[in-house]
Design a protein around this motif. Structure first.
Motif, PDB file in Angstrom:
ATOM      1  N   VAL A   4      37.963  46.015  43.200  1.00  0.00           N
ATOM      2  CA  VAL A   4      37.797  44.965  42.216  1.00  0.00           C
ATOM      3  C   VAL A   4      37.756  45.599  40.834  1.00  0.00           C
ATOM      4  O   VAL A   4      37.014  46.533  40.595  1.00  0.00           O
ATOM      5  N   THR A   5      38.542  45.103  39.923  1.00  0.00           N
ATOM      6  CA  THR A   5      38.515  45.602  38.554  1.00  0.00           C
ATOM      7  C   THR A   5      38.101  44.460  37.645  1.00  0.00           C
ATOM      8  O   THR A   5      38.843  43.504  37.459  1.00  0.00           O
ATOM      9  N   GLY A   6      36.917  44.551  37.084  1.00  0.00           N
ATOM     10  CA  GLY A   6      36.410  43.481  36.233  1.00  0.00           C
ATOM     11  C   GLY A   6      35.986  42.297  37.057  1.00  0.00           C
ATOM     12  O   GLY A   6      34.847  42.164  37.431  1.00  0.00           O
ATOM     13  N   THR A   7      36.917  41.416  37.378  1.00  0.00           N
ATOM     14  CA  THR A   7      36.615  40.261  38.210  1.00  0.00           C
ATOM     15  C   THR A   7      37.743  40.070  39.203  1.00  0.00           C
ATOM     16  O   THR A   7      38.812  40.644  39.079  1.00  0.00           O
ATOM     17  N   SER A   8      37.480  39.253  40.207  1.00  0.00           N
ATOM     18  CA  SER A   8      38.512  38.878  41.161  1.00  0.00           C
ATOM     19  C   SER A   8      38.761  37.389  40.957  1.00  0.00           C
ATOM     20  O   SER A   8      38.078  36.558  41.552  1.00  0.00           O
ATOM     21  N   ASP A  18      30.723  32.489  38.249  1.00  0.00           N
ATOM     22  CA  ASP A  18      30.936  33.885  37.879  1.00  0.00           C
ATOM     23  C   ASP A  18      29.847  34.756  38.486  1.00  0.00           C
ATOM     24  O   ASP A  18      28.684  34.357  38.557  1.00  0.00           O
ATOM     25  N   GLU A  20      28.521  38.938  38.330  1.00  0.00           N
ATOM     26  CA  GLU A  20      28.703  40.210  37.635  1.00  0.00           C
ATOM     27  C   GLU A  20      29.675  41.093  38.422  1.00  0.00           C
ATOM     28  O   GLU A  20      29.534  41.244  39.636  1.00  0.00           O
ATOM     29  N   PRO A  21      30.680  41.670  37.742  1.00  0.00           N
ATOM     30  CA  PRO A  21      31.729  42.437  38.433  1.00  0.00           C
ATOM     31  C   PRO A  21      31.195  43.528  39.354  1.00  0.00           C
ATOM     32  O   PRO A  21      31.695  43.702  40.469  1.00  0.00           O
ATOM     33  N   GLU A  22      30.181  44.270  38.904  1.00  0.00           N
ATOM     34  CA  GLU A  22      29.651  45.354  39.728  1.00  0.00           C
ATOM     35  C   GLU A  22      29.005  44.814  41.004  1.00  0.00           C
ATOM     36  O   GLU A  22      29.143  45.403  42.083  1.00  0.00           O
ATOM     37  N   GLN A  25      31.789  43.593  43.360  1.00  0.00           N
ATOM     38  CA  GLN A  25      32.427  44.705  44.059  1.00  0.00           C
ATOM     39  C   GLN A  25      31.524  45.253  45.157  1.00  0.00           C
ATOM     40  O   GLN A  25      31.988  45.560  46.259  1.00  0.00           O
ATOM     41  N   SER A 132      22.884  37.866  40.342  1.00  0.00           N
ATOM     42  CA  SER A 132      23.672  37.675  39.137  1.00  0.00           C
ATOM     43  C   SER A 132      23.341  36.380  38.411  1.00  0.00           C
ATOM     44  O   SER A 132      23.262  36.355  37.180  1.00  0.00           O
TER      45      SER A 132
END
Length: 241
Positions: A4-8, A18, A20-22, A25, A132
């Motif tokens: 995952v980079t940033g968001t999916s 939404d 949090e991206p981390e 992932q 999140s």
């Protein structure tokens, strides 16, 4: 399978919120991927958290919405809604499998569609949502995803006992008894079973599991879902005339 980079975006759209991206992932990182990439953190702690959130949200919902049901029936319905079979069906409807980070071995044996992995990952997503966005957002997500099962007696029955429910649906439609064919594959230490169920000339569906019973249940649930969808389309067409 890419990280995952940033968001999916597709997954976030399916979830309707939404994360949090981390955390997202982490929720999508299976232990097989973590071990193959230097011992990265994986999603099992989030799964533990999400399991608790799932159970609370479903328990409260069932209690408040069913004042006439006794403890035994409430417990039965809760067990169906939080079961691996039910959670895996929900995960498939939002396309969760394509986003899970898996090790090469799991990918080769169809891990992205294994019910246990799908169910565990969905629980991890619930846990990530809690961290999140908070408890209310996490419980709302749970209820939004399980609601289609709750509102449809056939789908709820399928989550509780897919093979029996499929047999009942087949009988109502005059399609005879569902026929199952199961084929094993893979080495003895990592056996995978693929079940194919045929309901007359109405539908043929498959399911993959780590046991013959699990594969048949997954195939039966897929068939129940397909037949429920065709029933809904037929009803809509009738109403439109």
């Amino acid at each position: 399978m890419t990280a995952v980079t940033g968001t999916s975006p597709r997954l976030l759209e399916a979830l309707g919120l939404d994360i949090e991206p981390e955390l997202l992932q982490l929720a999508l990182t299976h232990r097989s991927y973590a071990y193959e990439n230097g011992g990265l953190p994986h999603n099992e702690r989030l799964e533990f958290l999400g399991d608790s959130i799932l159970g609370r949200a479903v328990t409260v919902m069932l209690y408040l919405e069913n004042p006439g049901l006794d403890e035994g029936e409430l417990a039965k319905r809760r067990a169906g809604l939080v079961s691996t079979v039910a959670l895996a069906e929900i995960a498939r409807t939002i396309g969760l499998g394509e986003h899970i980070l898996l090790g090469k071995g799991e990918m080769q044996t169809g891990g992205a569609d294994k019910s246990s992995i799908l169910a565990d990952t969905l629980e991890a997503v619930f846990g990530a949502t809690f961290l999140s966005a908070g408890s209310e957002a996490a419980e709302q997500l749970v209820l939004r995803l399980v609601r289609p099962l709750v509102d449809d007696p056939d789908r709820l029955g399928a989550a509780l006992d897919p093979k029996t429910t499929l047999q009942e649906i087949a009988a109502r439609r005059g399609a005879g008894v569902p026929v199952y064919v199961v084929a094993p594959s893979g080495p003895d230490h990592a056996r995978v079973f693929t079940a194919t169920v045929t309901v007359g000339n109405l539908v043929t569906e498959t399911g993959v599991g780590s046991s013959k019973k699990q594969a048949e249940m997954i195939a039966a649930l897929a068939a129940c879902t397909a037949l429920t969808k065709t029933r809904g389309r037929a009803a809509s067409a009738t109403a439109a005339k």
